[in-house]
Scaffold this motif. Structure first.
Motif, PDB file in Angstrom:
ATOM      1  N   ALA A  59      50.495  27.496  46.006  1.00 44.64           N
ATOM      2  CA  ALA A  59      49.122  27.954  46.197  1.00 44.64           C
ATOM      3  C   ALA A  59      48.285  27.411  45.041  1.00 44.64           C
ATOM      4  N   ARG A  60      47.046  27.076  45.319  1.00 42.90           N
ATOM      5  CA  ARG A  60      46.180  26.503  44.291  1.00 42.90           C
ATOM      6  C   ARG A  60      45.297  27.574  43.670  1.00 42.90           C
ATOM      7  N   LEU A  61      44.865  27.313  42.448  1.00 43.06           N
ATOM      8  CA  LEU A  61      43.889  28.192  41.817  1.00 43.06           C
ATOM      9  C   LEU A  61      42.582  28.138  42.593  1.00 43.06           C
ATOM     10  N   ARG A  62      41.889  29.251  42.627  1.00 43.86           N
ATOM     11  CA  ARG A  62      40.587  29.269  43.301  1.00 43.86           C
ATOM     12  C   ARG A  62      39.606  28.355  42.566  1.00 43.86           C
ATOM     13  N   GLU A  63      38.880  27.579  43.331  1.00 49.38           N
ATOM     14  CA  GLU A  63      37.854  26.740  42.709  1.00 49.38           C
ATOM     15  C   GLU A  63      36.699  27.599  42.217  1.00 49.38           C
ATOM     16  N   THR A  64      36.360  28.641  42.983  1.00 44.50           N
ATOM     17  CA  THR A  64      35.285  29.542  42.588  1.00 44.50           C
ATOM     18  C   THR A  64      35.723  30.976  42.835  1.00 44.50           C
ATOM     19  N   ALA A  65      35.752  31.764  41.773  1.00 42.03           N
ATOM     20  CA  ALA A  65      36.133  33.170  41.912  1.00 42.03           C
ATOM     21  C   ALA A  65      34.968  33.973  42.476  1.00 42.03           C
ATOM     22  N   ARG A  66      35.290  35.018  43.245  1.00 41.21           N
ATOM     23  CA  ARG A  66      34.239  35.896  43.763  1.00 41.21           C
ATOM     24  C   ARG A  66      33.579  36.656  42.604  1.00 41.21           C
ATOM     25  N   ARG A  67      32.329  37.041  42.791  1.00 43.26           N
ATOM     26  CA  ARG A  67      31.607  37.778  41.765  1.00 43.26           C
ATOM     27  C   ARG A  67      31.808  39.281  41.997  1.00 43.26           C
ATOM     28  N   PRO A  68      32.182  40.032  40.949  1.00 45.96           N
ATOM     29  CA  PRO A  68      32.375  41.480  41.096  1.00 45.96           C
ATOM     30  C   PRO A  68      31.080  42.190  41.477  1.00 45.96           C
ATOM     31  N   THR A  69      31.238  43.309  42.199  1.00 44.42           N
ATOM     32  CA  THR A  69      30.077  44.109  42.583  1.00 44.42           C
ATOM     33  C   THR A  69      29.939  45.342  41.694  1.00 44.42           C
ATOM     34  N   GLY A  70      30.829  45.477  40.746  1.00 44.30           N
ATOM     35  CA  GLY A  70      30.820  46.623  39.840  1.00 44.30           C
ATOM     36  C   GLY A  70      32.152  46.685  39.125  1.00 44.30           C
ATOM     37  N   GLN A  71      32.476  47.842  38.561  1.00 38.87           N
ATOM     38  CA  GLN A  71      33.760  47.951  37.871  1.00 38.87           C
ATOM     39  C   GLN A  71      34.334  49.353  38.000  1.00 38.87           C
ATOM     40  N   LEU A  72      35.649  49.406  37.915  1.00 39.88           N
ATOM     41  CA  LEU A  72      36.394  50.656  37.957  1.00 39.88           C
ATOM     42  C   LEU A  72      37.079  50.787  36.603  1.00 39.88           C
ATOM     43  N   SER A  73      36.702  51.783  35.839  1.00 41.97           N
ATOM     44  CA  SER A  73      37.186  51.879  34.455  1.00 41.97           C
ATOM     45  C   SER A  73      38.395  52.791  34.337  1.00 41.97           C
ATOM     46  N   ILE A  74      39.380  52.327  33.586  1.00 36.73           N
ATOM     47  CA  ILE A  74      40.521  53.147  33.173  1.00 36.73           C
ATOM     48  C   ILE A  74      40.400  53.294  31.663  1.00 36.73           C
TER      49      ILE A  74
END
Length: 756
Positions: A449-464
């Motif tokens: 499998a290849r690395l993604r050329e473009t990663a998706r942009r996060p819509t927020g974050q879930l904090s631990i």
């Protein structure tokens, strides 16, 4: 089907002729002895049917037949596999992923005999001397803590969970299972004469309350019969709470969870042993201290013991501990209860027991030994498989990971598909030949499998924040929402502690794991997914009858086998056996029900279909929607009526995922979803994960497979090692950054993977 002509001496091969177990299509082949053979093929292709259901099963059956009838009466009854001939078998030892039992007295130390060796060393060298090795055993009366009887914890009973004080005994004040009004247990209490059964419990005097709850066993006479009276708490402790929790029936377990709390024993501090055993020291440590140490640290401690009187024993113990470290289990401790180990950990613990064995010319059979292993640990596992082979044993491995396929002396590839489309030998020979072949496995062996050329942009974050479960060192991390995140790290680094310890109770989080699915032997994919409901409705509508007729758990069930298809016979002294029901011939339904057809098929024939076959039969409607989801998660080969008890951990997880895909979930947490997946199926899984994310979900995957890591938008890497050497975040960011700049074990292996 095909016999390899290059294997000359028939005594050096296991000869399989005409194997037809499950979907095997009259398979014949030769398997070289004293070599490492890896069996490959897609899920459902027949690997397990050949290796476990035929070769290992017949070997174990033949061994059992050498015992007397009396000994055999205590063994499970094993039927002969459906095969024409099996020749040159040697004794088979199956090292599988079954949990090691739930007895709280079984630990890693007792399962590997390391605890026994440690006890003998303490009995010889510990000061002050307190006795023989049994004086250091929490499973013997001589060594166990008298307060907790060697369990390390005691039960406290919450009386509010036992009774309703607003009621009298005659009104049903006792809420404990088995104490209903009129039952024998109830009568002994209510008719004891120690209190009035018509008085509400809240109105009991202090003496009556004490007698009711805590009076020790006392001889009394009721209705002219001598019997024994015990207070309710005393009775509950003896009857229910002396049992291991997992051995309880479900309703009793629910009661125990409600009414009982387990606390660390104050007398021994959880050490399980009495004060005499704990007073004996070697180099300032008692045996409980040693048992609770991380195994890698204990191995170092044992290396410092230098006394000729125990030198051979110390060498053997050191070898066992070092093997546990070598196999990637150095983060465990000897006092870790066996029932808490994962399937992969349990398999590796069993493997260590066999490494020290003096037996040779044994057939060892492994079921995906790389499950739960980081690429770094797979190399160690491979070394151990080779060591078993080099001792003169035959090693048979069912496996999907290319790293293990690569070390095989011989490969047997089954397929070409799954279920009825499989069960044939597609290739036998060496790895180079497999790579050059046109088989599905051969074509995918070098697939990356290849690395993604473009990663998706996060819509927020879930904090631990401040996670400290198990070995986590006050970990805080932000998990991006709306993307595919992979949490990775070596076995024991803290991945599961971080995710399962922090996320499951949060709103919108759906955890899809490999744990067992609750249900009886009647449960199957059709009932579990709700598929049976639209199928029954379709049959009822087509025939103008009630839907209940088409349920094997209801009106349509065969009266002889009660809709199971099998009749279980208790043979008293002999082990019980299951045989196909003679009345319905295993079809589970009455003859009348089987006369009703839907497009030429009866209900039994539909339940015998695989998911893929059923998709061709149900081309639309709610049934097709369920079947499409099952196919999406790679379960197209699964039989609709196949008992859930026969599914692997990976299959169970994908079945649960298929159900949850119908829900509106925000955050999916998956635990090693590649377990049991062929190389060719991993791409299908990645496409499914993409679809979940693209539909607006967040997907968090605990995974070791480099293909999933490379495909991720974001990686959280824990480590740097396992146990107390782990528990920290060593990298967060896109996979491309990890490959370009990372210096962790994950970075090294992912870099090798994408650049190969």
């Amino acid at each position: 089907m095909s016999v390899n002509p290059n294997i000359a001496d028939s005594h050096d091969v296991i000869e399989v002729r005409g194997a037809r177990e499950n979907n095997l299509a009259d398979v014949s082949l030769d398997i070289p002895k004293r070599r490492l053979t890896v069996f490959t093929g897609v899920s459902g292709s027949g690997k397990s049917s050949l290796v476990f259901g035929t070769i290992a099963a017949e070997s174990q059956r033949l061994i059992n037949e050498t015992y007397t009838a009396f000994i055999q009466s205590f063994m499970p009854s094993l039927g002969r596999p459906d095969v024409d001939a099996l020749r040159n078998l040697s004794a088979a030892i199956v090292v599988d992923q079954e949990r090691m039992g739930v007895n709280s007295r079984s630990t890693v130390g007792t399962a590997t005999d390391a605890q026994t060796m440690l006890r003998i060393i303490f009995s010889r060298l510990g000061t002050p001397h307190v006795g023989t090795s049994t004086a250091f055993s929490f499973n013997s009366a001589e060594g166990m803590c008298p307060a907790c009887e060697g369990l390390g914890r005691v039960t406290d009973v919450d009386v509010a969970g036992l009774v309703d004080t607003e009621l009298s005994l005659n009104e049903g004040a006792i809420t404990v299972p088995g104490f209903a009004v009129g039952s024998w247990y109830w009568k002994v209490l209510a008719e004891s004469g120690f209190f009035d059964p018509d008085v509400k419990l809240k109105d009991f005097t202090a003496a009556e309350w004490d007698d009711f709850l805590y009076k020790p066993a006392t001889k009394i006479k009721q209705s002219g019969i001598n019997t024994s009276y015990e207070g309710l708490v005393v009775k509950v402790q003896r009857v229910y709470l002396s049992k291991d929790r997992e051995s309880m029936q479900s309703h009793v377990r629910a009661f125990a969870d409600r009414a009982v709390t387990f606390t660390t024993c104050r007398t021994c501090g959880g050490a399980r042993l009495n004060q005499a055993a704990l007073s004996s020291l070697i180099d300032g440590r008692n045996i409980a201290d040693c048992s609770s140490m991380q195994i890698s640290d204990l191995a170092e401690f044992v290396r410092q013991i230098d006394d000729p009187s125990v030198a051979p024993l110390v060498a053997t113990l050191r070898g066992t501990l070092e093997s546990l470290v070598e196999i990637g289990l150095g983060y465990l401790s000897l006092d870790r209860e066996s029932g808490t180990l994962s399937g992969g950990e349990a398999q590796r613990v069993k493997m260590v027991r066999h490494l020290g064995s003096s037996l040779t010319d044994v057939t060892y059979v492994f079921d995906e030994p790389t499950v739960g292993l980081h690429p770094h640990d797979i190399r160690r596992m491979n070394d151990l498989l080779l060591r078993l082979r080099d001792k003169g044993n035959t090693v048979l491995v069912v496996e999907h990971k290319p790293e293990t396929i690569e070390i095989a002396d011989h490969v047997v590839d089954l397929g070409p598909g799954a279920g009825t489309a499989g069960g044939q030998i597609c290739y036998t020979g060496d790895v180079a030949g497999l790579r050059a072949s046109s088989t599905l496995t051969g074509r995918h062996l070098d697939h990356r499998a290849r690395l993604r050329e473009t990663a998706r942009r996060p819509t927020g974050q879930l904090s631990i924040t401040g996670a400290t479960a198990n070995n986590l060192k006050n970990v805080s991390v932000d998990l991006p929402l709306g993307v595919l995140t992979v949490v990775t790290g070596v076995a024991g680094s803290g991945k599961s502690s971080l995710i399962h310890g922090s996320l499951p109770r949060r709103d919108g989080v759906v955890v899809v794991d490999q744990s067992a699915i609750r249900g009886s032997r009647r449960s199957n994919p059709a009932t579990y997914t709700g598929l049976l409901d639209p199928v029954r409705t379709a049959f009822a509508k087509a025939n103008g009858v009630k839907p209940a007729l088409f349920s094997a758990n209801s009106e349509g069930a065969c009266p002889n086998c009660k809709g199971i298809g099998l009749v279980y016979t208790d043979l008293a002294m002999m082990a019980g056996v299951a045989s196909v029901c003679e009345q319905c011939e295993g079809k589970r339904f009455t003859p009348e029900v089987l006369t009703y057809k839907l497009r030429g098929k009866d209900i039994s024939e539909v339940l015998a279909m695989s998911v893929s076959e059923a998709r061709d039969f149900f081309t639309s409607g709610p049934a097709r929607a369920v079947l499409d989801r099952l196919a999406d998660v790679g379960l197209g080969y699964l039989g609709l009526g196949q008992p859930l008890t026969t599914l692997s951990g990976g299959e169970r997880q994908r079945l649960k995922l298929a159900i949850h895909m119908a829900e509106k979930a925000a955050i999916y947490v998956l635990d090693e979803p590649t377990t049991g997946l062929h190389l060719a199926d991993v791409d299908q899984l990645l496409a499914l994960l993409d679809r979940l994310v693209d539909d607006g979900n967040t997907v968090i995957v605990i995974e070791h497979h480099q293909a999933v890591m490379a495909h991720a938008d974001w990686i959280v890497d824990l480590g740097p090692g396992a146990g107390h050497d782990g528990g920290q975040i060593v990298f967060t960011g896109p996979p491309a950054d990890l490959v370009a700049h990372g210096d962790t074990l994950t970075a090294q292996h992912l870099r090798d993977y994408v650049r190969t």
